[in-house]
Design an enzyme around this catalytic site. Structure first.
Site, PDB file in Angstrom:
ATOM      1  N   GLU A 233      56.182  42.481  47.105  1.00 20.86           N
ATOM      2  CA  GLU A 233      56.218  42.613  48.561  1.00 20.86           C
ATOM      3  C   GLU A 233      54.912  42.158  49.205  1.00 20.86           C
ATOM      4  O   GLU A 233      54.849  41.900  50.404  1.00 20.86           O
ATOM      5  CB  GLU A 233      56.469  44.077  48.966  1.00 20.86           C
ATOM      6  CG  GLU A 233      57.689  44.707  48.351  1.00 20.86           C
ATOM      7  CD  GLU A 233      57.376  45.416  47.031  1.00 20.86           C
ATOM      8  OE1 GLU A 233      58.055  46.405  46.734  1.00 20.86           O
ATOM      9  OE2 GLU A 233      56.455  44.964  46.312  1.00 20.86           O
TER      10      GLU A 233
ATOM     11  N   THR B  66      43.470  35.790  44.311  1.00 17.21           N
ATOM     12  CA  THR B  66      44.291  36.728  43.542  1.00 17.21           C
ATOM     13  C   THR B  66      44.316  38.058  44.268  1.00 17.21           C
ATOM     14  O   THR B  66      43.279  38.530  44.729  1.00 17.21           O
ATOM     15  CB  THR B  66      43.773  36.949  42.111  1.00 17.21           C
ATOM     16  OG1 THR B  66      44.533  38.004  41.484  1.00 17.21           O
ATOM     17  CG2 THR B  66      42.306  37.341  42.066  1.00 17.21           C
ATOM     18  N   ILE B  67      45.484  38.644  44.392  1.00 12.93           N
ATOM     19  CA  ILE B  67      45.556  39.964  45.014  1.00 12.93           C
ATOM     20  C   ILE B  67      45.009  41.029  44.072  1.00 12.93           C
ATOM     21  O   ILE B  67      44.771  42.167  44.489  1.00 12.93           O
ATOM     22  CB  ILE B  67      46.987  40.315  45.465  1.00 12.93           C
ATOM     23  CG1 ILE B  67      47.929  40.473  44.277  1.00 12.93           C
ATOM     24  CG2 ILE B  67      47.513  39.290  46.455  1.00 12.93           C
ATOM     25  CD1 ILE B  67      49.307  41.020  44.662  1.00 12.93           C
ATOM     26  N   ASP B  68      44.787  40.669  42.806  1.00 11.90           N
ATOM     27  CA  ASP B  68      44.267  41.631  41.839  1.00 11.90           C
ATOM     28  C   ASP B  68      42.773  41.903  42.016  1.00 11.90           C
ATOM     29  O   ASP B  68      42.244  42.874  41.476  1.00 11.90           O
ATOM     30  CB  ASP B  68      44.502  41.142  40.403  1.00 11.90           C
ATOM     31  CG  ASP B  68      45.969  41.102  40.027  1.00 11.90           C
ATOM     32  OD1 ASP B  68      46.789  41.640  40.797  1.00 11.90           O
ATOM     33  OD2 ASP B  68      46.304  40.526  38.978  1.00 11.90           O
TER      34      ASP B  68
ATOM     35  N   MET C 298      50.437  46.104  41.229  1.00 12.87           N
ATOM     36  CA  MET C 298      50.008  44.954  40.438  1.00 12.87           C
ATOM     37  C   MET C 298      48.516  45.043  40.106  1.00 12.87           C
ATOM     38  O   MET C 298      47.727  45.582  40.875  1.00 12.87           O
ATOM     39  CB  MET C 298      50.290  43.647  41.182  1.00 12.87           C
ATOM     40  CG  MET C 298      51.734  43.192  41.077  1.00 12.87           C
ATOM     41  SD  MET C 298      51.961  41.547  41.788  1.00 12.87           S
ATOM     42  CE  MET C 298      53.635  41.207  41.231  1.00 12.87           C
ATOM     43  N   GLY C 299      48.166  44.447  38.987  1.00 13.44           N
ATOM     44  CA  GLY C 299      46.776  44.458  38.520  1.00 13.44           C
ATOM     45  C   GLY C 299      46.769  44.399  37.012  1.00 13.44           C
ATOM     46  O   GLY C 299      46.725  45.424  36.338  1.00 13.44           O
TER      47      GLY C 299
ATOM     48  N   GLU D 109      49.332  48.516  36.916  1.00 14.54           N
ATOM     49  CA  GLU D 109      50.276  48.053  35.900  1.00 14.54           C
ATOM     50  C   GLU D 109      49.574  47.635  34.607  1.00 14.54           C
ATOM     51  O   GLU D 109      50.202  47.564  33.548  1.00 14.54           O
ATOM     52  CB  GLU D 109      51.091  46.869  36.424  1.00 14.54           C
ATOM     53  CG  GLU D 109      50.289  45.598  36.632  1.00 14.54           C
ATOM     54  CD  GLU D 109      51.148  44.397  37.008  1.00 14.54           C
ATOM     55  OE1 GLU D 109      52.378  44.538  37.059  1.00 14.54           O
ATOM     56  OE2 GLU D 109      50.575  43.337  37.254  1.00 14.54           O
TER      57      GLU D 109
ATOM     58  N   GLY E 107      50.174  33.207  40.524  1.00 16.37           N
ATOM     59  CA  GLY E 107      51.077  33.887  41.442  1.00 16.37           C
ATOM     60  C   GLY E 107      50.674  33.672  42.888  1.00 16.37           C
ATOM     61  O   GLY E 107      49.525  33.330  43.180  1.00 16.37           O
TER      62      GLY E 107
ATOM     63  N   ARG F 136      52.689  39.637  47.918  1.00 13.68           N
ATOM     64  CA  ARG F 136      52.133  38.336  47.544  1.00 13.68           C
ATOM     65  C   ARG F 136      52.346  37.247  48.584  1.00 13.68           C
ATOM     66  O   ARG F 136      51.543  36.319  48.691  1.00 13.68           O
ATOM     67  CB  ARG F 136      52.727  37.879  46.202  1.00 13.68           C
ATOM     68  CG  ARG F 136      52.501  38.868  45.083  1.00 13.68           C
ATOM     69  CD  ARG F 136      52.747  38.279  43.724  1.00 13.68           C
ATOM     70  NE  ARG F 136      54.030  37.613  43.595  1.00 13.68           N
ATOM     71  CZ  ARG F 136      54.382  36.889  42.540  1.00 13.68           C
ATOM     72  NH1 ARG F 136      53.532  36.752  41.532  1.00 13.68           N
ATOM     73  NH2 ARG F 136      55.562  36.315  42.470  1.00 13.68           N
TER      74      ARG F 136
END
Length: 427
Positions: free
Chosen positions: A314, A143-145, A189-190, A251, A21, A316
């Site tokens: 919103e 990764t934003i996670d 997200m996650g 999530e 992503g 990413r």
């Protein structure tokens, strides 16, 4: 993988592949990799849409130049786009990827992505060596996670920007909740870890932030405990005269619950992506949890307005913050520097202001063969402080008769009944 002392890049070709992503800072990595590789005499090939074309033996590429990339470092998104195509699903796909890269005379490969892309990167270069091809690879973690297995306190790029933007958005939702007297359930997200949800919730001072790691650590990872924890918070706010708030959920909860239980709630079989993960974006987890919480509250005569929101897409492709711009320029430089010195098969990290390659073998899960995932440490100081600022039922609420009576009154039951209903949620 064997390494040699020096890998002359003059006259050679370097390919850049973006997988997974989007995350803020991808373009900055592309920019710095391109500039540094060209400075060292290499040509740079930008591969469009990850491995999706390569695994079919197709070339959807463009030669990158310094003028083309010199001002993209502050832009969100990816000029090479991205894809979740997984070449590790079959030997045929791996072979196609390697053969297509070799046909383009690629000697160096820089992949940009999360844990799945890191695994694909390692698999491609190992297969190339198995076939006798000379191809060195470096992976830049994004990764934003925030769930890649990097040393504690070191995020993959994109996380800090996503957390900052997420906190900004959540702060406006917090104000809406106070102004309108509503409850919001916000799903962040996650997939496997709750870093982003916790980071956003803590920064914006959400009423309650819940992540799977906390429930799992206490042996209470069930959907019933999740619903009761949220319900307990809502009732506590009623008891305090503040019948509104914002609850943030990671999530990834649905990844941990029993599949049959979740499928019963959603009413259909759960969809999965190319890597076998649940397509969490296709599941309205917030809406499902909202309805279950409303049912639970109705048993106590409480009928608040609850709105469910998703927070992820919103974040990413927002323009990277200065931290991530500088960070990604350093990482891109580090990837090329590592390759030019004969390195291969490693994830590039920065530790104590030093470029430190982490070999793929050192972050491999021995059971699955895939890249290890970093979870939230629920024993950390950061998490313990986060708990202190949440509104939730605590041991002191049940030990103090006056507090217990006030909670029971808000729920319209006796103290003994309230204790029987909710004491189990105390962590």
């Amino acid at each position: 993988m064997n390494e040699i002392k020096v890998k002359d890049m003059r006259g050679k070709k370097l390919a850049i592949i973006v997988g997974g992503g989007p995350a803020p800072g991808i373009n900055s990595v592309i920019s710095s990799v391109t500039i540094e590789a060209i400075k060292k005499g290499a040509s740079v090939i930008g591969v469009y849409e990850g491995f999706s074309y390569l695994e079919k033996g197709k070339k959807n590429v463009e030669f990158l130049t310094i003028p083309k990339v010199s001002r993209i470092h502050t832009m969100g998104g990816s000029i090479l786009r991205t894809s979740r195509a997984n070449p590790t699903k079959s030997e045929e796909k791996l072979k196609k990827v390697v053969e297509t890269l070799v046909e383009m005379d690629v000697n160096f490969l820089v992949t940009i992505g999360g844990d799945d892309t890191a695994f694909s990167s390692r698999s491609v270069t190992e297969y190339a060596q198995k076939m006798g091809y000379d191809m060195n690879c470096a992976h830049v973690p994004k990764t934003i996670d925030n769930d890649l297995r990097l040393p504690q306190g070191i995020p993959p790029f994109g996380y800090e920007t996503a957390r900052g933007e997420g906190a900004r958005i959540l702060s406006t939702i917090m104000e809406d909740a106070r102004t309108s007297g509503r409850w919001f359930i916000v799903t962040a997200m996650g997939r496997t870890a709750g870093h982003l949800a916790l980071g956003i919730g803590k920064a914006a001072a959400a009423t309650l932030t819940l992540i799977p790691e906390e429930f799992k650590a206490k042996g209470k990872l069930t959907i019933e405990n999740l619903i009761d924890t949220i319900t307990g918070t809502v009732i506590k706010r009623y008891a305090d005269g503040n019948p509104y708030g914002v609850i943030v959920l990671a999530e990834g909860f649905f990844e941990h619950f029993d599949v049959e239980v979740v499928e019963k709630l959603v009413g259909h079989e759960l969809p999965r992506d190319e890597h076998g993960h649940l397509r969490l974006a296709d599941l309205n987890m917030g809406g499902i949890i909202k309805e279950e919480v409303k049912k639970r509250l109705a048993r106590f005569g409480l009928k608040p307005t609850i709105v469910d929101q998703k927070l992820g897409y919103e974040l990413r492709c927002v323009d990277p913050c200065p931290y991530d711009v500088e960070y990604t320029r350093n990482l891109g430089y580090g990837a090329v520097d590592y390759l030019s010195k004969g390195g291969s098969g490693a994830l590039i990290s920065i530790q104590h202001d030093e470029l430190v390659p982490i070999k793929f073998e050192d972050i491999k899960n021995p059971e699955t063969g895939k890249t290890k995932v970093r979870l939230v440490d629920t024993n950390s100081l950061s998490f313990k402080i986060a708990l202190e600022y949440m509104i939730r039922l605590k041991k002191t609420d049940f030990a103090d008769d006056e507090k217990l009576a006030r909670l029971a009154q808000a729920a319209g039951v006796s103290s003994e009944e309230f204790k029987a209903e909710f004491e189990h949620v105390v962590m």
